[in-house]
Design an enzyme around this catalytic site. Structure first.
Site, PDB file in Angstrom:
ATOM      1  CD  GLN A 167     -15.846  81.737 -33.642  1.00 42.84           C
ATOM      2  OE1 GLN A 167     -16.710  81.784 -34.507  1.00 42.84           O
ATOM      3  NE2 GLN A 167     -14.579  81.443 -33.900  1.00 42.84           N
ATOM      4  CB  CYS A 168     -22.124  80.800 -33.925  1.00 43.83           C
ATOM      5  SG  CYS A 168     -23.695  79.940 -33.757  1.00 43.83           S
ATOM      6  N   PRO A 169     -23.139  81.361 -30.708  1.00 46.01           N
ATOM      7  CG  PRO A 169     -24.820  80.978 -29.083  1.00 46.01           C
ATOM      8  CD  PRO A 169     -23.359  80.702 -29.394  1.00 46.01           C
ATOM      9  CG  MET A 170     -21.329  84.577 -27.676  1.00 45.73           C
ATOM     10  SD  MET A 170     -22.616  84.331 -26.437  1.00 45.73           S
ATOM     11  CE  MET A 170     -22.655  85.943 -25.688  1.00 45.73           C
ATOM     12  CG  ASP A 176     -19.808  84.107 -36.489  1.00 44.80           C
ATOM     13  OD1 ASP A 176     -19.239  83.278 -37.231  1.00 44.80           O
ATOM     14  OD2 ASP A 176     -20.962  83.962 -36.060  1.00 44.80           O
TER      15      ASP A 176
END
Lengths: 73, 174
Positions: A12-15, A39
């Protein structure tokens, strides 16, 4: 086929942005990096990041609910 | 005169000033620590020189899990017992329910592959984010460097925070 592939599926964000940024730091000029993400926010985040960083997205497509971005350093 | 200006321009071209981002982390709530670290790491991914200035309850994010009772004054000791601290013991600002809320939130985050506060803290360090604790609030709460995690910058005060924010293109208070 890109020189380097970054698998950010399931993350998920921010990955996805952190992963592509780390991969681009390691890549050499002229190399291409492919990011695969699931995502949905990546659809907006990755082009925004690339534009800001001055990297061009050579190709972008969706397949089986996964988003692919091929970016050149 | 003219040559002087030219040489300054040349220097600026060779060493371009890296854009700066500053976040003041003043809260020890899980739901504030999370966005602080998400934005800090993303800022670093954008090539920004990121500094996070931790003050007041924000310091609890930087406490070691095994910090124990800290301070000399009985009030500092009581604070350190009530606010145990460490990035693993943060509370939610609403719906905390004596730890039930954070437990559920962290479980959901794990199921959905959302990076934890601890993971983001490590990533921030790896990506060169400067984690700067506030000296005054450390003194106020009786915290020493031994109570804090490794990899932090030198502690500083409001003056340093203002100087950094004056230079920064993004400044946030969270």
């Amino acid at each position: 086929m890109a020189d380097i592939t970054v698998d950010a599926r399931g993350l998920q964000c921010p990955m996805p942005v952190l992963k592509i940024s780390q991969a681009m730091n390691k890549a050499t000029a002229g190399q291409t990096v492919e990011l695969v993400a699931s995502d949905r926010g990546s659809l907006s985040d990755i082009p925004a990041w690339a534009a800001d960083m001055g990297h061009s997205i050579k190709e972008q497509f969706e397949s089986d609910g996964e988003y692919h971005f091929i970016i050149e350093k | 005169m003219t040559t002087e200006v030219r040489s300054e321009e040349a220097v600026a071209e060779v060493t371009p000033q890296q854009e700066k981002m500053v976040i003041i982390a003043a809260s020890g709530d899980l739901d504030k620590a999370w966005p602080v670290l998400i934005l800090a790491t993303t800022g670093a991914a954008y090539g920004l020189d990121v500094t996070v200035f931790f003050t007041f309850w924000g310091l609890t994010i930087l406490k070691r899990p095994d910090a124990g009772i800290s301070g000399e004054d009985w009030r500092q000791k009581m604070l350190s017992v009530f606010a145990k601290g460490s990035s693993d013991h943060l509370k939610l600002s609403t719906l905390n329910f004596a730890g039930m809320g954070p437990w559920m939130m962290k479980g959901l985050a794990e199921d959905q592959n959302v990076a934890s506060v601890q993971e983001l803290l490590e990533l921030a360090k790896d990506m060169g984010v400067t984690l700067m604790p506030c000296q005054m609030t450390m003194d106020l709460m009786g915290l020493s460097r031994d109570d804090m995690i490794d990899g932090l910058a030198e502690s500083a005060g409001a003056g340093s925070a203002i100087s950094l924010m004056k230079e920064a293109s993004i400044s946030l208070f969270i």
